[in-house]
Design a protein around this motif. Structure first.
Motif, short mmCIF file in Angstrom:
data_model
loop_
_atom_site.label_atom_id
_atom_site.label_comp_id
_atom_site.label_asym_id
_atom_site.label_seq_id
_atom_site.Cartn_x
_atom_site.Cartn_y
_atom_site.Cartn_z
N THR A 61 1.07 -1.27 0.08
CA THR A 61 -0.21 -0.04 -0.03
C THR A 61 0.87 1.13 -0.09
O THR A 61 0.73 2.39 -0.81
N VAL A 62 1.77 1.47 0.90
CA VAL A 62 2.83 2.67 0.96
C VAL A 62 3.56 2.64 -0.30
O VAL A 62 3.49 3.76 -0.95
N THR A 63 4.03 1.52 -0.79
CA THR A 63 4.90 1.63 -2.04
C THR A 63 3.76 2.24 -3.18
O THR A 63 4.39 3.02 -4.12
N LEU A 64 2.77 1.66 -3.60
CA LEU A 64 1.73 2.03 -4.68
C LEU A 64 1.35 3.32 -4.45
O LEU A 64 1.29 4.22 -5.24
N ARG A 65 1.18 4.05 -3.00
CA ARG A 65 0.82 5.60 -2.89
C ARG A 65 2.11 6.28 -3.31
O ARG A 65 1.91 7.39 -3.96
N THR A 66 3.08 5.80 -3.03
CA THR A 66 4.41 6.57 -3.37
C THR A 66 4.48 6.60 -4.79
O THR A 66 4.74 7.86 -5.57
N LEU A 67 4.26 5.42 -5.61
CA LEU A 67 4.50 5.49 -6.99
C LEU A 67 3.42 6.52 -7.57
O LEU A 67 3.61 6.96 -8.66
N GLU A 68 2.35 6.43 -6.76
CA GLU A 68 1.36 6.98 -7.47
C GLU A 68 1.66 8.64 -7.23
O GLU A 68 1.31 9.44 -8.20
#
Length: 126
Positions: A61-68
């Motif tokens: 979740t954290v990684t996806l938010r950062t990539l977004e």
């Protein structure tokens, strides 16, 4: 850890450190690579989690938010019950893929030698 304020103490305005620190963490490149090799353009969270089984739900979740936030992926939420959320790479991420693929090739070519050097280091310390 606040992933939005990574700064170099000596050069706080250095964009390279900030970008690389976020992109080259433990999971970001793997998530981008996995989204690229998915056999469909969009992939759901659980499918992505199955493709990377050693990542926790929270870290994904954290990684996806950062990539977004950085414009590498787009998150699409469908107004359904239960909500359906899908992720896809942006053109920015697609422009990064040749570099990721070169890094993967380099790692494959040098893997054996690197592992041998690690073993030498371990033996010399014992």
């Amino acid at each position: 850890m606040d992933r939005t304020t990574i700064e170099d103490a000596v050069f706080p305005d250095c964009p390279i450190r900030n970008i690389l620190a976020r992109l080259c963490d433990k999971w970001s490149l793997l998530v981008i690579y996995t989204l690229n090799r998915a056999d469909k353009e969009m992939i759901r969270f659980k499918e992505l989690q199955r493709e990377i089984p050693d990542i926790s739900q929270k870290m994904l979740t954290v990684t996806l938010r950062t990539l977004e936030e950085d414009g590498y992926i787009v998150r699409t939420v469908y107004p359904e019950v239960p909500p359906r959320v899908e992720y896809a790479l942006t053109s920015r991420a697609h422009s990064l893929l040749p570099h990721i693929n070169s890094l993967i090739e380099w790692a494959a070519e040098n893997r054996k030698a690197i592992i041998q050097d690690r073993k030498k280091k371990i033996v010399s310390h014992t």
